[in-house]
Design a protein around this motif. Sequence first.
Motif, PDB file in Angstrom:
ATOM      1  N   ASP A 252      42.870  42.601  36.322  1.00  0.00           N
ATOM      2  CA  ASP A 252      43.214  42.240  34.980  1.00  0.00           C
ATOM      3  C   ASP A 252      44.543  41.367  34.722  1.00  0.00           C
ATOM      4  N   VAL A 253      44.640  40.747  33.555  1.00  0.00           N
ATOM      5  CA  VAL A 253      45.705  40.393  33.095  1.00  0.00           C
ATOM      6  C   VAL A 253      46.528  41.351  32.248  1.00  0.00           C
TER       7      VAL A 253
ATOM      8  N   TRP B 299      50.041  46.354  28.511  1.00  0.00           N
ATOM      9  CA  TRP B 299      48.874  46.092  27.769  1.00  0.00           C
ATOM     10  C   TRP B 299      47.734  45.401  28.629  1.00  0.00           C
ATOM     11  N   SER B 300      46.808  45.598  28.652  1.00  0.00           N
ATOM     12  CA  SER B 300      45.829  44.842  29.379  1.00  0.00           C
ATOM     13  C   SER B 300      45.172  43.856  28.424  1.00  0.00           C
ATOM     14  N   LEU B 301      45.562  42.752  28.553  1.00  0.00           N
ATOM     15  CA  LEU B 301      45.067  41.675  27.695  1.00  0.00           C
ATOM     16  C   LEU B 301      43.732  41.105  27.785  1.00  0.00           C
ATOM     17  N   LEU B 302      43.369  40.905  29.263  1.00  0.00           N
ATOM     18  CA  LEU B 302      41.785  40.672  29.631  1.00  0.00           C
ATOM     19  C   LEU B 302      41.611  41.604  30.722  1.00  0.00           C
ATOM     20  N   THR B 303      40.582  42.306  30.503  1.00  0.00           N
ATOM     21  CA  THR B 303      40.139  43.102  31.412  1.00  0.00           C
ATOM     22  C   THR B 303      38.840  42.922  32.200  1.00  0.00           C
ATOM     23  N   MET B 304      38.401  43.094  33.369  1.00  0.00           N
ATOM     24  CA  MET B 304      37.088  42.999  33.992  1.00  0.00           C
ATOM     25  C   MET B 304      36.936  44.402  34.759  1.00  0.00           C
ATOM     26  N   SER B 305      37.662  45.487  34.460  1.00  0.00           N
ATOM     27  CA  SER B 305      37.714  46.649  35.079  1.00  0.00           C
ATOM     28  C   SER B 305      36.509  47.705  34.319  1.00  0.00           C
TER      29      SER B 305
ATOM     30  N   VAL C 268      36.688  34.482  35.669  1.00  0.00           N
ATOM     31  CA  VAL C 268      37.284  34.359  34.645  1.00  0.00           C
ATOM     32  C   VAL C 268      38.379  33.253  35.055  1.00  0.00           C
TER      33      VAL C 268
END
Lengths: 56, 321
Positions: free
Chosen positions: A33-34, B310-316, B287
């Motif tokens: 994740d970012v 903050w998780s701005l972009l999540t693949m989880s 991504v």
Amino acid sequence: MIGTFNGLPEGGIITLGEAEFQISYAGGTDNNDVVLMAAPTMVVYLPIVIKSTAGP
Amino acid sequence: MDIFWDSLSLSKTGGTFFFNDTVEGTTLTVNAGAYSVVFNDGGTITNDVNFFNTGTIILGNDASDSLTFSGGLDTTAASIASIAGMVATTNNQMDLGVVTVIANSTLVASEINFQGGANSVDGLVDLTLKPASSAADITVGQVADSGGTVFDLTDTDLAALTDGFSSITIGDASSGTGAVDVDSSTFNDPVAIVGGSLSVTGLNAGANDVLLTARVGQISEGGPGTDVTGATVTLNGNIAPGGSPGQLVISGGVALVSTDIFTAELNGTTPGTQHDQIQVPGPGRTVTLNNATLNASLGGGIRPIRGISWSLLTMSRPVPA
């Protein structure tokens, strides 16, 4: 996750207002994740001098 | 030699009318009858043309042809209309029945209605559906036309598009400034949607690629649930998951382009309601950030304290139900 945001490598610092945040591209439960995290802040302890002006 | 006329009326029992050079006409009346009409070149006809013939209509031979029916076009009576190149109106309506697109083509109108039923429009080429006005708003996947100046591609219109096109492009890629509202909609081919701004929810291109472009505004979620499904979803523009904080949920790979700006509002720690997030659920996703710009901002009076994140972009996260 491939690549990064412009000017923000892993661990790079982004300033929002007066606070600094560290970016990671390996956050979350799957480490992909970012995530922005509040950067550890330096704590400075200053000596406190108590000066009494009261007489005996 | 160009073909000129002021008022021309066609009527025939069987056979074909051929226009083998560029046409310049004011009024063309195509009366009912079992005959065909063939335009082998381009040109302009000023007034609305309603083809009442029930034979074949051929509108152009190749991708370089350009035919303008300034006042509007209706081919719904014909057994089939073959289209190649540019077929346009001057901000008027285009009603089409059964259509075969034989070369890369662009249809330009204030409104395009495919009235031939499901899978009535086929081709193996690139098809662009473009509003005549670059400022026109666009809806994709609504139940009915919204009227006014909105360029609507309804569920019925989308269902008419047969699987097999190389690509389908909706919008004005060079100068579109209107707002595009993409609702629940299914595409069987690679699809590109472009406008000034995009609000999208429920766009499903299956295993095909999706390209979303906001030329002047933002790309935002249009509602809860999965917003876009595709093999690779490329986001081109200013990505702001919510107009206020929101979650843009993409099922598939995601590719940003280097000129993208990911605008993330951070007003709290709850994704979707207090901070923006791109969510890419499911395993095995890729991504690609591609050096896009991150533009994050604090709001809502939040005080950044140590440990906050903050998780701005999540693949989880798992795929939403």
